[in-house]
Design an enzyme around this catalytic site. Structure first.
Site, PDB file in Angstrom:
ATOM      1  N   ARG A  41       0.823  -1.228   0.000  1.00 16.19           N
ATOM      2  CA  ARG A  41       0.000   0.000   0.000  1.00 16.19           C
ATOM      3  C   ARG A  41       0.851   1.270   0.000  1.00 16.19           C
ATOM      4  NH1 ARG A  41      -3.602  -3.065   3.322  1.00 16.19           N
ATOM      5  NH2 ARG A  41      -5.253  -3.813   1.963  1.00 16.19           N
TER       6      ARG A  41
ATOM      7  N   LYS B 213       3.797  11.631 -11.223  1.00 14.06           N
ATOM      8  CA  LYS B 213       2.867  10.854 -12.054  1.00 14.06           C
ATOM      9  C   LYS B 213       3.515   9.513 -12.348  1.00 14.06           C
ATOM     10  CE  LYS B 213       0.174  14.276 -14.604  1.00 14.06           C
ATOM     11  NZ  LYS B 213      -0.084  14.864 -15.938  1.00 14.06           N
TER      12      LYS B 213
ATOM     13  N   GLU C  32      10.879  18.139 -24.785  1.00 18.03           N
ATOM     14  CA  GLU C  32      10.236  18.511 -23.510  1.00 18.03           C
ATOM     15  C   GLU C  32      10.899  19.763 -22.920  1.00 18.03           C
ATOM     16  OE1 GLU C  32       7.470  17.218 -22.387  1.00 18.03           O
ATOM     17  OE2 GLU C  32       7.391  15.053 -22.790  1.00 18.03           O
TER      18      GLU C  32
ATOM     19  N   LYS D 129       8.691  23.074 -13.793  1.00 18.67           N
ATOM     20  CA  LYS D 129       7.779  21.972 -13.463  1.00 18.67           C
ATOM     21  C   LYS D 129       7.485  21.952 -11.969  1.00 18.67           C
ATOM     22  CE  LYS D 129       6.309  17.368 -14.183  1.00 18.67           C
ATOM     23  NZ  LYS D 129       6.337  16.146 -14.946  1.00 18.67           N
TER      24      LYS D 129
ATOM     25  N   GLU E 208      -3.315  17.959 -11.005  1.00 21.17           N
ATOM     26  CA  GLU E 208      -3.805  18.424 -12.308  1.00 21.17           C
ATOM     27  C   GLU E 208      -5.286  18.803 -12.281  1.00 21.17           C
ATOM     28  OE1 GLU E 208      -1.877  16.453 -15.656  1.00 21.17           O
ATOM     29  OE2 GLU E 208      -3.668  16.846 -16.840  1.00 21.17           O
TER      30      GLU E 208
ATOM     31  N   ARG F  99      -1.658  22.418 -14.078  1.00 12.71           N
ATOM     32  CA  ARG F  99      -0.695  21.377 -14.464  1.00 12.71           C
ATOM     33  C   ARG F  99      -0.939  20.863 -15.883  1.00 12.71           C
ATOM     34  NH1 ARG F  99       1.848  16.376 -10.909  1.00 12.71           N
ATOM     35  NH2 ARG F  99       3.073  15.543 -12.634  1.00 12.71           N
TER      36      ARG F  99
ATOM     37  N   ASN G 251       1.080  19.529 -20.463  1.00 12.86           N
ATOM     38  CA  ASN G 251       0.714  18.602 -21.533  1.00 12.86           C
ATOM     39  C   ASN G 251       0.566  19.303 -22.877  1.00 12.86           C
ATOM     40  OD1 ASN G 251       0.800  16.149 -20.294  1.00 12.86           O
ATOM     41  ND2 ASN G 251      -1.272  16.303 -19.475  1.00 12.86           N
TER      42      ASN G 251
ATOM     43  N   HIS H 238       0.603  17.309 -25.994  1.00 13.38           N
ATOM     44  CA  HIS H 238       0.537  15.892 -25.625  1.00 13.38           C
ATOM     45  C   HIS H 238      -0.752  15.196 -26.065  1.00 13.38           C
ATOM     46  CE1 HIS H 238       4.100  16.831 -23.370  1.00 13.38           C
ATOM     47  NE2 HIS H 238       4.160  15.648 -22.800  1.00 13.38           N
TER      48      HIS H 238
ATOM     49  N   HIS I 237      -0.044  11.828 -27.713  1.00 15.90           N
ATOM     50  CA  HIS I 237      -0.464  10.519 -27.207  1.00 15.90           C
ATOM     51  C   HIS I 237      -1.239   9.748 -28.276  1.00 15.90           C
ATOM     52  CE1 HIS I 237      -0.062  11.846 -22.716  1.00 15.90           C
ATOM     53  NE2 HIS I 237       1.083  11.520 -23.257  1.00 15.90           N
TER      54      HIS I 237
ATOM     55  N   HIS J 128       8.465   9.141 -27.484  1.00 15.25           N
ATOM     56  CA  HIS J 128       7.538  10.065 -26.814  1.00 15.25           C
ATOM     57  C   HIS J 128       7.873  11.534 -27.122  1.00 15.25           C
ATOM     58  CE1 HIS J 128       4.810  11.738 -23.888  1.00 15.25           C
ATOM     59  NE2 HIS J 128       5.822  12.393 -23.322  1.00 15.25           N
TER      60      HIS J 128
HETATM   61  P1  NAD Z   1      12.935   5.371 -21.914  1.00 14.47           P
HETATM   62  O1  NAD Z   1      12.821   5.250 -20.465  1.00 14.47           O
HETATM   63  O2  NAD Z   1      12.341   4.300 -22.760  1.00 14.47           O
HETATM   64  O3  NAD Z   1      14.477   5.494 -22.285  1.00 14.47           O
HETATM   65  C1  NAD Z   1      14.842   5.633 -23.637  1.00 14.47           C
HETATM   66  C2  NAD Z   1      15.932   4.636 -24.063  1.00 14.47           C
HETATM   67  O4  NAD Z   1      17.173   5.106 -23.585  1.00 14.47           O
HETATM   68  C3  NAD Z   1      15.764   3.235 -23.520  1.00 14.47           C
HETATM   69  O5  NAD Z   1      16.154   2.338 -24.513  1.00 14.47           O
HETATM   70  C4  NAD Z   1      16.750   3.185 -22.351  1.00 14.47           C
HETATM   71  O6  NAD Z   1      17.209   1.883 -22.122  1.00 14.47           O
HETATM   72  C5  NAD Z   1      17.836   4.072 -22.857  1.00 14.47           C
HETATM   73  N1  NAD Z   1      18.620   4.775 -21.836  1.00 14.47           N
HETATM   74  C6  NAD Z   1      18.137   5.453 -20.776  1.00 14.47           C
HETATM   75  N2  NAD Z   1      19.118   6.115 -20.163  1.00 14.47           N
HETATM   76  C7  NAD Z   1      20.260   5.827 -20.825  1.00 14.47           C
HETATM   77  C8  NAD Z   1      21.606   6.230 -20.692  1.00 14.47           C
HETATM   78  N3  NAD Z   1      21.983   7.136 -19.771  1.00 14.47           N
HETATM   79  N4  NAD Z   1      22.520   5.710 -21.529  1.00 14.47           N
HETATM   80  C9  NAD Z   1      22.152   4.837 -22.515  1.00 14.47           C
HETATM   81  N5  NAD Z   1      20.880   4.468 -22.721  1.00 14.47           N
HETATM   82  C10 NAD Z   1      19.947   4.953 -21.890  1.00 14.47           C
HETATM   83  O7  NAD Z   1      12.312   6.722 -22.479  1.00 14.47           O
HETATM   84  P2  NAD Z   1      12.154   8.202 -21.908  1.00 14.47           P
HETATM   85  O8  NAD Z   1      12.109   9.048 -23.103  1.00 14.47           O
HETATM   86  O9  NAD Z   1      13.100   8.495 -20.825  1.00 14.47           O
HETATM   87  O10 NAD Z   1      10.712   8.165 -21.218  1.00 14.47           O
HETATM   88  C11 NAD Z   1       9.543   8.032 -21.974  1.00 14.47           C
HETATM   89  C12 NAD Z   1       8.430   7.667 -21.032  1.00 14.47           C
HETATM   90  O11 NAD Z   1       8.268   8.689 -20.055  1.00 14.47           O
HETATM   91  C13 NAD Z   1       7.084   7.529 -21.718  1.00 14.47           C
HETATM   92  O12 NAD Z   1       6.484   6.343 -21.296  1.00 14.47           O
HETATM   93  C14 NAD Z   1       6.302   8.713 -21.230  1.00 14.47           C
HETATM   94  O13 NAD Z   1       4.921   8.476 -21.176  1.00 14.47           O
HETATM   95  C15 NAD Z   1       6.890   8.917 -19.870  1.00 14.47           C
HETATM   96  N6  NAD Z   1       6.702  10.262 -19.317  1.00 14.47           N
HETATM   97  C16 NAD Z   1       6.231  10.375 -18.069  1.00 14.47           C
HETATM   98  C17 NAD Z   1       6.073  11.620 -17.492  1.00 14.47           C
HETATM   99  C18 NAD Z   1       5.614  11.736 -16.067  1.00 14.47           C
HETATM  100  O14 NAD Z   1       5.328  12.861 -15.627  1.00 14.47           O
HETATM  101  N7  NAD Z   1       5.545  10.664 -15.331  1.00 14.47           N
HETATM  102  C19 NAD Z   1       6.409  12.763 -18.209  1.00 14.47           C
HETATM  103  C20 NAD Z   1       6.913  12.619 -19.506  1.00 14.47           C
HETATM  104  C21 NAD Z   1       7.048  11.357 -20.053  1.00 14.47           C
HETATM  105  N1  GLY Z   2       4.332  15.460 -17.989  1.00 20.49           N
HETATM  106  C1  GLY Z   2       3.148  16.105 -17.554  1.00 20.49           C
HETATM  107  C2  GLY Z   2       3.002  16.170 -16.075  1.00 20.49           C
HETATM  108  O1  GLY Z   2       3.822  15.725 -15.326  1.00 20.49           O
HETATM  109  O2  GLY Z   2       2.017  16.685 -15.615  1.00 20.49           O
END
Ligand code: NAD
Ligand code: GLY
Length: 396
Positions: free
Chosen positions: A137, A159, A201, A243, A253, A257, A261, A264, A268, A282
């Protein structure tokens, strides 16, 4: 200029790392930003959170480069509970991976007071954060973001979640990390395409609320892409400040907030349409979504003409696509299908869309009650115009 840190809670500790505080009362935490912090993470966790067992969640690519020093440091302090190393890629953010991950964490006897440490990009942060939020939990987690995208966006704000066939991030929680340790030096191993994707971003922050920051990016984007340590740290810090300020005012949000997006809702839908695959990362989808949002803002005469062209030119100089036809297979995109996918957006109310549009650079706002037909017609016009613009080879 957007660099002033006067309004943000930002301090510079002795070791040269910058700290941005996410001021959320009982759930407040620090984002530490600087080169070389990964090796210091075990002692930083110990000092700031206390002596806790740590289970590391990461992916194979990140583990190959960066798990070693973290593991060694945690072992040296007697805090290492083990590591779960997952397949890289968006498909990992799924129910299929969530269950076994939670069971592995339980097998490590992770207790309520212990920590999950997410070492990776947004995929690992979102999945491990979600697992932490439901394990016993709720246990605490620390994020060590290793992509530019995760450093400027996903590691901050709490998030967490996974994707389903119905859409992105539709299952998840708000669960704030207890600490974010952002080592800018780990970006040297990040593939160039991923760095560019994360850059989208960074640009987004200028576009939603800091025109001076966007001007600065216009002059300095090449330094960021060349891994200039000072430019990179500045861009990350400014993004995190923006942020953190928005999240502190609107954690769940309810309003403001949603500006984060920007682009986005289109993005999406495009990610779903391309099957959450390598076809479109992304951040790449966000770059396209931002340009679509600006072109729609112009069409609705909300923002001055040529704003979208300026932003498109900026993003194209970075190597990002700004037109649907530039995605592999994008010429086959269908406006009806894209708007159907946009209907899964979390900002939809009674079937009507809320879009983040702009009155200019640095002036994003939420436009509720947007008629889906208007967006469909806009996308149909975009696609038609692009087909017309694209030079086509004769069949056969
Ligand atoms: P990811 O986590 O898939 O990483 C991208 C690639 O880079 C992967 O293949 C990973 O193995 C590789 N990698 C990561 N760090 C590395 C490093 N230092 N050296 C070598 N390789 C490395 O992608 P991302 O772009 O970081 O994240 C995308 C995700 O984030 C999406 O799912 C998106 O929805 C999410 N997201 C979430 C929020 C949030 O607020 N929670 C905000 C924006 C995006
Ligand atoms: N990436 C959008 C948020 O965190 O609200």
């Amino acid at each position: 200029m957007g660099w002033s840190t006067a309004s943000a809670d930002t301090t510079l500790p002795d070791d040269g790392a910058h700290t941005v505080r996410v001021a959320l009362g009982a759930r407040a935490y620090d984002v530490l930003i600087g080169p070389g912090l990964l090796g210091k993470a075990p002692s930083l966790i110990d000092c700031r959170i206390g002596a806790r067992r740590c289970a590391v969640v990461t992916d194979k690519n990140v583990a190959a480069w960066h798990l070693g020093p973290l593991e060694a440091g945690l072992k040296a302090l007697g805090r290492y509970a083990g590591a779960v190393v997952l397949e890289p890629g968006e498909a990992t953010k799924s129910f299929r991976e969530l269950g076994p991950l939670c069971e592995r964490l339980l097998e490590m006897s992770l207790e309520r007071g212990d920590l999950v440490v997410a070492l990776g990009g947004g995929v690992i942060g979102d999945l491990a954060g979600f697992a932490a939020s439901i394990l016993r939990r709720g246990v605490r987690y620390v994020h060590i973001p290793t992509t530019l995208l995760a450093q400027v966006d996903s590691s901050v704000g709490g998030k967490t979640g996974i994707n389903t066939p119905q859409g992105k991030n539709l299952i998840g929680t708000f669960h704030q990390p207890s600490l974010v340790v952002t080592d800018t030096a780990v970006l040297t191993t990040l593939p160039a395409r991923e760095l560019r994707s994360g850059y989208a971003e960074v640009a987004k922050y200028g576009l939603i609320g800091d025109a001076a920051f966007f001007d600065w990016l216009d002059r300095n984007r090449h330094l960021i892409l060349d891994h200039d340590a000072v430019a990179l740290a500045r861009a990350i810090e400014r993004s995190v400040q923006m942020k953190a300020e928005i999240v502190a005012r609107d954690e769940t949000e309810a309003g403001e907030r949603a500006l984060l997006n920007f682009g986005h809702t289109f993005a999406h839908a495009l990610e779903a349409w391309t099957g959450y695959s390598e076809r479109l990362l992304h951040g790449e989808a966000v770059a396209l979504g931002v340009c679509l949002a600006l072109r729609l803002s112009e069409e609705l005469q909300l923002c001055p003409a040529a704003t979208a062209d300026r932003v498109s030119a900026h993003l194209e100089a970075v190597g990002l696509s700004t037109r649907l036809s530039q995605i592999p297979g994008g010429d086959k995109a269908d406006a009806i299908e894209l708007v159907r996918l946009m209907g899964q957006d979390k900002k939809v109310r009674d079937g009507r869309l809320t879009l983040i549009l702009a009155r200019g650079i640095g002036q994003a706002f939420a436009m509720p009650e947007v008629d889906a037909a208007l967006v469909r017609e806009f996308l149909a016009r975009e696609l038609k115009r692009e087909l017309h613009l694209q030079p086509r080879l004769p069949d056969g």
